[in-house]
Every structure is written in C-alpha cells, then in structure tokens.
Scaffold this motif. Structure first.
Motif, PDB file in Angstrom:
ATOM      1  N   PRO A 107      96.780 109.085  -5.319  1.00  0.00           N
ATOM      2  CA  PRO A 107      96.637 109.409  -4.344  1.00  0.00           C
ATOM      3  C   PRO A 107      96.826 110.825  -3.752  1.00  0.00           C
ATOM      4  N   ASP A 108      96.034 111.886  -4.019  1.00  0.00           N
ATOM      5  CA  ASP A 108      95.596 112.773  -3.439  1.00  0.00           C
ATOM      6  C   ASP A 108      94.782 113.272  -3.133  1.00  0.00           C
ATOM      7  N   TYR A 109      93.628 112.158  -3.998  1.00  0.00           N
ATOM      8  CA  TYR A 109      92.212 112.112  -3.318  1.00  0.00           C
ATOM      9  C   TYR A 109      92.795 111.232  -1.987  1.00  0.00           C
ATOM     10  N   ARG A 110      93.010 110.333  -2.018  1.00  0.00           N
ATOM     11  CA  ARG A 110      93.215 109.574  -0.415  1.00  0.00           C
ATOM     12  C   ARG A 110      93.455 110.030   0.367  1.00  0.00           C
ATOM     13  N   LEU A 111      94.989 111.333  -0.173  1.00  0.00           N
ATOM     14  CA  LEU A 111      95.591 112.775   0.770  1.00  0.00           C
ATOM     15  C   LEU A 111      94.666 113.329   1.039  1.00  0.00           C
ATOM     16  N   ALA A 112      93.644 114.122   0.973  1.00  0.00           N
ATOM     17  CA  ALA A 112      92.219 114.620   1.359  1.00  0.00           C
ATOM     18  C   ALA A 112      91.145 113.884   1.987  1.00  0.00           C
ATOM     19  N   LEU A 113      91.118 112.448   2.073  1.00  0.00           N
ATOM     20  CA  LEU A 113      89.842 112.068   2.831  1.00  0.00           C
ATOM     21  C   LEU A 113      91.455 111.706   4.114  1.00  0.00           C
ATOM     22  N   ALA A 114      92.067 111.405   3.776  1.00  0.00           N
ATOM     23  CA  ALA A 114      92.666 111.375   5.001  1.00  0.00           C
ATOM     24  C   ALA A 114      92.902 112.426   6.381  1.00  0.00           C
ATOM     25  N   ASP A 115      93.281 113.736   5.120  1.00  0.00           N
ATOM     26  CA  ASP A 115      92.711 114.906   5.955  1.00  0.00           C
ATOM     27  C   ASP A 115      91.781 114.674   6.546  1.00  0.00           C
ATOM     28  N   ALA A 116      90.156 114.454   6.198  1.00  0.00           N
ATOM     29  CA  ALA A 116      88.949 115.074   6.433  1.00  0.00           C
ATOM     30  C   ALA A 116      88.936 114.294   7.695  1.00  0.00           C
ATOM     31  N   LEU A 117      89.602 112.651   7.661  1.00  0.00           N
ATOM     32  CA  LEU A 117      89.173 111.987   8.603  1.00  0.00           C
ATOM     33  C   LEU A 117      89.949 112.467   9.519  1.00  0.00           C
ATOM     34  N   PHE A 118      91.058 113.202   9.214  1.00  0.00           N
ATOM     35  CA  PHE A 118      91.494 113.499  10.865  1.00  0.00           C
ATOM     36  C   PHE A 118      91.064 114.470  11.511  1.00  0.00           C
ATOM     37  N   ALA A 119      90.279 115.516  10.937  1.00  0.00           N
ATOM     38  CA  ALA A 119      89.355 116.446  11.837  1.00  0.00           C
ATOM     39  C   ALA A 119      88.481 115.879  11.877  1.00  0.00           C
ATOM     40  N   ALA A 120      87.976 115.176  11.643  1.00  0.00           N
ATOM     41  CA  ALA A 120      86.839 114.128  12.446  1.00  0.00           C
ATOM     42  C   ALA A 120      86.874 113.393  13.360  1.00  0.00           C
ATOM     43  N   GLN A 121      88.432 113.271  13.521  1.00  0.00           N
ATOM     44  CA  GLN A 121      89.195 112.265  14.459  1.00  0.00           C
ATOM     45  C   GLN A 121      89.223 111.398  14.134  1.00  0.00           C
ATOM     46  N   ALA A 122      88.845 110.693  13.146  1.00  0.00           N
ATOM     47  CA  ALA A 122      88.557 109.120  12.629  1.00  0.00           C
ATOM     48  C   ALA A 122      90.166 108.438  12.500  1.00  0.00           C
ATOM     49  N   TYR A 123      90.863 108.584  13.237  1.00  0.00           N
ATOM     50  CA  TYR A 123      92.530 108.571  13.465  1.00  0.00           C
ATOM     51  C   TYR A 123      92.666 106.930  12.725  1.00  0.00           C
ATOM     52  N   ASP A 124      91.532 105.504  12.587  1.00  0.00           N
ATOM     53  CA  ASP A 124      92.106 104.633  12.284  1.00  0.00           C
ATOM     54  C   ASP A 124      92.038 105.029  10.868  1.00  0.00           C
ATOM     55  N   ARG A 125      90.720 105.368  10.552  1.00  0.00           N
ATOM     56  CA  ARG A 125      90.503 105.800   9.172  1.00  0.00           C
ATOM     57  C   ARG A 125      91.304 106.314   8.171  1.00  0.00           C
ATOM     58  N   ALA A 126      91.597 107.543   8.496  1.00  0.00           N
ATOM     59  CA  ALA A 126      92.701 108.381   8.050  1.00  0.00           C
ATOM     60  C   ALA A 126      93.897 107.567   8.520  1.00  0.00           C
ATOM     61  N   LYS A 127      94.588 107.059   9.096  1.00  0.00           N
ATOM     62  CA  LYS A 127      95.669 105.921   9.025  1.00  0.00           C
ATOM     63  C   LYS A 127      95.551 105.457   7.831  1.00  0.00           C
TER      64      LYS A 127
END
Length: 268
Positions: free
Chosen positions: A27-47
C-alpha cells in the motif's frame, strides 16, 4: 505531504506506477502514487489508488486522510465526511486516540457545511471548540456556520477572534485563510449585508492589502463604494477587478456591474 512538487510529480508517475504494478499488495507504493497523481491534478486516478489502499489498510489514518482531501478537491463532500468519520471512529491505540481529534471533528464540520448540513456542521465545530477553544481554523468554520444559519453577529464575532491569531496557527488542510484575506473579506461582506459601509470598506481594503491579486475583493469593495454613494471609487475598483479576473464568468460579472454603474453615473 499529500502533494509532491509539481516539477517532480510528472517524472515520478511512471516509476511509481511501475512499482505498484510490480508490488500491488504494497500500500505504501499506492500512497506515493496517489500523492504524485494528486500533485498532477489527476484526482480521479488518485482516488482509485487510495480506494485500493483502503481495501488493504482499512484502518489507516494516512489513507483515510488522503482520500478525504481528494474527495474534498473533487467536491465530493459527503464521501470526505465519511472518511473523516472513519478516522474519528478508530479505536484508541495504547497511549491515546487519534492525534488532535478535535481538529478532525472541525474538518468534518467543514465537509458537512459544504453539503449544506448546517446543524451537523454546527455540532461538529462546537464540539471541536469545546476541546480547543482557540483553534483559529475551527473559529473560522464557526463563523461560516453562523453566517449560513443567519447569525451575522455570531459570525462576525468568530471572524474577529480568528484575526487575533497568527496565520501560522491555521492547520486546516482543506482551506487556508492566507494571512487573513478571506477572513477580512468575510467580515466585510457581513458589514455590507448590514448596510454598515465604512467598516465593510475597511475590511475589504485590508483583504486587498493582504492579497492584492484577488479580483473578488475589489468587486466586493466596489459594491460597498457604490451603495455608499461613492461611484467614482466603485468604478475604479470594478476596473481593477476586470484586470485581475481569471475566468470569463468573472469578467462578464464585473463588466455587467461596471456597465450598470456607468449608466447611472453622470459624466464628469
């Protein structure tokens, strides 16, 4: 931190996605990926990544908090409130419960406020302030709740209390009064609704001093000047708002107000 620096987020996405693909149970990898997606404003993918992480770690404050922020950003306030409720409902670990539960409760109050659940929002914010009476973020939310419940004196008193605090004390991740410009604008708007124009103008002026690039503050002050019988100053402020407007809707609104005022104002 929820977001990576924008200049690094895009470069990190490919590697982080590969890490998740190779170790989907981590899950830690998913959290890091979610953070990067959020920073890229890819909110649906982050969720999507946070939903998967929540399946793996259903009682993780880090996951629930991140998902609440993402849901808030996506204007899904009910889901954000559910995530914060889940945090507040976690069993207390040895040595204490969730850190600063009063603040989590205030944040949930914001989500309920955004969902127009004013009674529930008021309950959350008041409970938060009972535990932390001087938390400026909760005080600001109290002012908003009072405003939406038509308690203008209560809202004004809460906003005045906020301004007694250093902006560094604001701890809510869902909004930032940014040195008080929003609070001053809110105070000014309440004075304006009460047709008390001098303090309204003073509050809008303070908001502009703090954040001179915010078009709406000029428009607010223009309204107050116009209703106070000072059309020349109102015209100047509408023109400033037009120059600073960021969207077509804003420009159209300010232009309409300016045109109406010019039509009513005799030429010098």
């Amino acid at each position: 931190q929820l977001a990576l620096a924008p200049g690094h987020a895009a470069a990190a996405l490919v590697d982080l996605q590969r890490a998740v693909d190779r170790a989907p149970a981590e899950p830690d990898y998913r959290l890091a990926l979610a953070d990067a997606l959020f920073a890229a404003q890819a909110y649906d993918r982050a969720k999507e990544q946070l939903d998967a992480a929540a399946q793996q770690m259903p009682n993780s404050v880090a996951v629930l908090f991140r998902r609440a922020v993402v849901n808030f950003t996506r204007a899904n306030y009910a889901s954000a409130a559910d995530d914060l409720s889940a945090v507040l409902g976690l069993a207390a670990p040895p040595g204490g419960g969730v850190q600063n539960p009063a603040r989590w409760q205030a944040w949930r109050g914001l989500m309920r406020l955004q969902s127009s659940l004013y009674g529930d929002a008021s309950d959350d914010v008041r409970a938060s302030l009972q535990a932390e009476p001087e938390n400026p973020s909760a005080l600001y939310l109290q002012g908003l709740v009072d405003y939406y419940q038509n308690d203008l004196p209560g809202a004004l008193a809460a906003f005045d209390q906020v301004l007694q605090h250093n902006p560094a004390e604001y701890d809510c991740p869902f909004f930032n009064p940014l040195n008080g410009y929003e609070v001053n604008a809110d105070r000014g708007y309440i004075f304006y609704l009460q047709q008390d124009f001098p303090p309204a103008i003073a509050a809008f002026t303070r908001s502009i001093e703090i954040y001179p690039a915010w078009a709406q503050a000029y428009a607010y002050r223009a309204d107050a000047y116009a209703d106070a019988g000072q059309p020349e100053l109102a015209i100047a402020d509408y023109r400033s708002a037009l120059q600073l407007a960021r969207t077509r809707d804003e420009r159209d609104s300010y232009q309409q107000a300016l045109d109406a005022l010019l039509a009513q104002t005799p030429a010098p």
